[in-house]
Every structure is written in C-alpha cells, then in structure tokens.
Design an enzyme around this catalytic site. Structure first.
Site, short mmCIF file in Angstrom:
data_model
loop_
_atom_site.label_atom_id
_atom_site.label_comp_id
_atom_site.label_asym_id
_atom_site.label_seq_id
_atom_site.Cartn_x
_atom_site.Cartn_y
_atom_site.Cartn_z
N TYR A 15 12.61 12.41 -11.14
CA TYR A 15 12.89 11.62 -9.96
C TYR A 15 11.67 10.83 -9.49
O TYR A 15 11.80 9.76 -8.89
CB TYR A 15 13.38 12.52 -8.82
CG TYR A 15 14.74 13.15 -9.09
CD1 TYR A 15 15.58 12.63 -10.06
CD2 TYR A 15 15.17 14.27 -8.38
CE1 TYR A 15 16.82 13.20 -10.31
CE2 TYR A 15 16.41 14.85 -8.62
CZ TYR A 15 17.22 14.31 -9.59
OH TYR A 15 18.45 14.88 -9.84
N ALA B 291 -3.19 13.64 -8.27
CA ALA B 291 -2.20 12.56 -8.30
C ALA B 291 -2.57 11.44 -9.26
O ALA B 291 -1.69 10.67 -9.68
CB ALA B 291 -2.02 11.98 -6.89
N ALA C 159 6.36 11.88 -2.57
CA ALA C 159 6.65 13.29 -2.87
C ALA C 159 8.13 13.48 -3.12
O ALA C 159 8.97 12.73 -2.59
CB ALA C 159 6.18 14.20 -1.74
N ILE C 160 8.45 14.49 -3.94
CA ILE C 160 9.81 14.92 -4.21
C ILE C 160 9.94 16.36 -3.74
O ILE C 160 9.02 17.17 -3.91
CB ILE C 160 10.16 14.83 -5.71
CG1 ILE C 160 9.99 13.39 -6.21
CG2 ILE C 160 11.58 15.32 -5.97
CD1 ILE C 160 10.95 12.40 -5.63
N ARG D 229 12.62 16.68 -12.80
CA ARG D 229 13.86 16.03 -13.24
C ARG D 229 13.66 14.53 -13.46
O ARG D 229 14.62 13.81 -13.70
CB ARG D 229 14.98 16.26 -12.22
CG ARG D 229 15.33 17.73 -12.02
CD ARG D 229 16.49 17.89 -11.06
NE ARG D 229 16.79 19.30 -10.83
CZ ARG D 229 17.76 19.74 -10.03
NH1 ARG D 229 18.53 18.88 -9.40
NH2 ARG D 229 17.96 21.04 -9.88
N GLU E 294 0.85 -1.18 0.00
CA GLU E 294 0.00 0.00 0.00
C GLU E 294 0.89 1.24 0.00
O GLU E 294 1.72 1.41 0.91
CB GLU E 294 -0.91 0.03 1.23
CG GLU E 294 -1.76 1.29 1.27
CD GLU E 294 -2.42 1.52 2.61
OE1 GLU E 294 -3.27 2.42 2.70
OE2 GLU E 294 -2.07 0.81 3.59
#
Length: 400
Positions: free
Chosen positions: A118, A146, A108-109, A116, A103
């Site tokens: 990531y 999202a 988040a970055i 970039r 799950e």
C-alpha cells in the site's frame, strides 16, 4: 468511484480522475484514494483524526503536537487510502503551486495493513496527482529508516532543482536527510507496475529470440579448461594438504551437472574427512539425533502456537515488500526453521535453533519501526523464547 473531499475547491477533480485505481488486495473491502483537508466539516474532521492517530502510532519519534498541527493545518492536505469510509494510511503534504513542488510531511500505513504494497500504491497515486497539477518535483526530509523506502520510490539525496525554488518554503528537520523526486508529466504513475511488466515481457521475448546465440557459447566454459593452466588448488593454502584434488572437483562438477545434488550422492565422493566406522557408535549417534529432533519439534510447535508468533509463520513476500532484502541480509522464519529441523543435520543442539529464532525476531525489529505491531510482536516473542528453550523435556511432552 474516486472520491474527492470538497470537490469545488480541489484542483484534483476531473472526469479522468474519477476512475478508481486498481487495488492489489480488496478481500476486506474495496480500496480507494481520497484527498482530505480541513474544511471544517464533521466528517472531514473525523477522518483527519483517524489519520492523525495512524501517524502518531507509526511515527512514534515524531512529537504528537507537531503531527496534530500539520494534519489539521488548512494549508496542508492528506492523500488517504481508505477501505470504505475508514482511512488505513495516508501521506500529508503541502502544495506550493507557484514553485510547482510538493513537500511530503508524513507518510504512514496502519500496522494491520502493512506489507501489502500500500505504501507504493500511495506514492504512485500522489505522483499521479502531481502530474495533473503541474508539480515537477517532491521534497521531503527522511530519517535513516525512511530513506530506504523513499529511494525505492525514486527519491535521491542529490537535489537537482535550483535552491531558490524551494529554500525558505519547506520545514527543516534536525537529523533528517533532504530527498528529492522528479516528476515527469508523461509517465503513467498509476499504471507504473503494468508498464514495467510489459517492458519485462518485451525483454524476455527478445532474449528468447536470441536463445540460439546464447547456447553457442555454452560449451566455452568447462571445468576441464582448468587443466591448461596452473592447478588452482596450489593457490589455496592448505587445500592440497587436506587431500583435495582437481579430479575430485571435476567429479563433483559432473555429478552436479547431472542434477545429483542429494546428500546420498555427495556422501559417495571420496572427500578428505575421517569417518568412524564403529557400527555401535553409529547407532548411538542415530539415537541421540532422533531424540534431539523430537525435542526441537516440540519446542518449535510450542513457539509456532504462541499468540505473538503470527508475523513469523510464513516468509516475507519480497514481491510485495520490495526493499526487504536491502535491509534484512539473512531472512529467517518459522517455516524455514522447520525445514532445517526436518533435515536433521542443521541443528546440533537447542541453542542453534534458538539462534535462528532470535535472528528472525532481530530481522523484524530491524525492518519495522519501533512501536509498530510487528516490532512489538518480535519483542514479545524474544522474551518467550528464553522460557521455551529452557523448558525441561517432561514439560515439553505435557504441553505437546
């Protein structure tokens, strides 16, 4: 080397996994991935605290107490992407070993490390972890923003796994969309990009080998074939009355095929528009246009130098931000606005250039989360645009 937190307890520990994944951007220091969970050690707690701050900052609608509870919960782990010893992003998850699924709770970055690629790297690394731990699918609740990201990562809203495998195990969220991603044990998720590139090269090679077959049909589609059917202009209300003819379109087509698409060549066509042949009026219009262009250049320079204009000086790289064009339908940036300005026939007044700059800020707010550095930059620039475009000419000359 690939670092593992508390290696004795973590199943994510094998000689094959010790190889560091390739990073697309290591200009500010090498990147590596790391599984972090609450083992009571000071170093671990500091890193979890850093990840908690990233989640709070990038997920402002999520209650802070909720984020703290699950990041530090001993049943949850976080796969972090780190530069040196500092986490710059991560995905918090819970591994249900008997049910063979994960799950995803938070992902988040850091704002300074976004756009970039990531996020994609992080998800691929989590899928790699899954294949080594007999995980067969992921589940997550995603909000409206999202869902686009998760769809790009292979998630879907149709849940294929039997409900008894996951019902009662995962947390329910009001307003969220449950999404699932299947994990195939033989897919090399770490090298997914390279695999797709090889497939693309193969398709290109096959296409080149059939090039002659494609060229055989090239002459099958000519505008002259329109003569054999009813004049299409008759089907367009007002076209014939405005002066358009099939011959005019054929001439334009032939010029375009020769590559003559410049404005000078287009002006040679006998388009059905009225022109004022007054030489005096032409000179006045040219002088007015030059003055307007000078004003708009000064405003553009003023905006470009503004401290919060940094995200807008170059176009978004859609090779890295792969879902950008799915969300933003009309991209705009300062570089494109400059090109339009130098053409001299795009902006007829200040208001038209301001509209493009406001669109640029709107696009940024649409794509980026509320509270992120990009969102805040767009908010500040929007406020700045009002004063910049209302500035008198004399003031513009002073600051330029």
């Amino acid at each position: 080397k690939f670092q593992i937190q508390n290696a004795k307890m973590s199943p994510y520990n094998s000689k094959r996994l010790m190889e560091a994944p390739k990073s697309e951007d290591e200009s500010n220091g090498p990147l590596h991935f790391k599984i972090i969970f609450n083992d009571g050690k000071m170093e671990t707690m500091e890193q979890l605290a850093s990840l908690k701050t990233i989640f709070m900052y990038q997920l402002p609608k999520m209650p802070r107490s909720y984020i703290v509870r699950y990041v530090f919960d001993r049943r949850h782990k976080t796969l972090a992407i780190c530069r040196g010893d500092t986490p710059i992003g991560g995905v918090c998850f819970r591994h249900f070993e008997k049910q063979k699924f994960l799950e995803i709770v938070f992902l988040a970055i850091s704002g300074t490390e976004q756009v970039r690629g990531y996020g994609t790297m992080l998800m691929n690394e989590l899928k790699h972890f899954a294949t080594r731990n007999e995980v067969t699918f992921f589940l997550t609740y995603a909000d409206n923003f999202a869902t686009r990201y998760f769809r790009k990562q292979g998630f879907k809203t149709e849940i294929a796994e039997p409900r008894e495998r996951w019902d009662g195990y995962i947390k329910d969220y009001d307003g969220g969309t449950l999404m699932e991603c299947g994990i195939h044990p033989t897919i090399p998720y770490r090298d997914f990009k390279e695999v797709l590139e090889k497939q693309l090269y193969f398709i290109i090679a096959m296409t080149d080998s059939k090039e002659k077959l494609f060229k055989r049909g090239e002459n099958s589609f000519k505008l002259s074939s329109l003569k054999s059917v009813t004049d299409p202009l008759r089907q367009i209300p007002g076209a014939a009355a405005a002066g358009w003819t099939t011959k005019l379109i054929e001439r334009a087509y032939e010029e375009q095929k020769l590559g003559n698409e410049s404005e000078e060549n287009m002006m040679e066509f006998d388009f059905p528009v009225q022109r004022d042949n007054s030489e005096r009026e032409t000179e006045l219009n040219r002088a007015t246009t030059n003055q307007l262009k000078q004003e708009l250049r000064m405003i553009w320079n003023h905006v470009y130098r503004y401290k919060h204009a940094w995200p807008f000086r170059q176009p978004v790289d859609t090779n890295i931000v792969i879902d950008y064009l799915d969300i933003v339908k009309v991209p705009m940036d300062l570089k494109k606005i400059k090109v339009n300005l130098e053409r001299g026939n795009v902006y007829k007044n200040r208001a038209q250039m301001k509209e493009d700059m406001e669109l640029m800020c709107k696009n940024c707010r649409t794509y980026n989360a509320d509270g992120s550095e990009y969102f805040k930059a767009a908010e500040n620039l929007s406020l700045f645009l009002k004063s910049a475009f209302e500035m008198p000419l004399e003031d513009l000359k002073t600051i330029n």
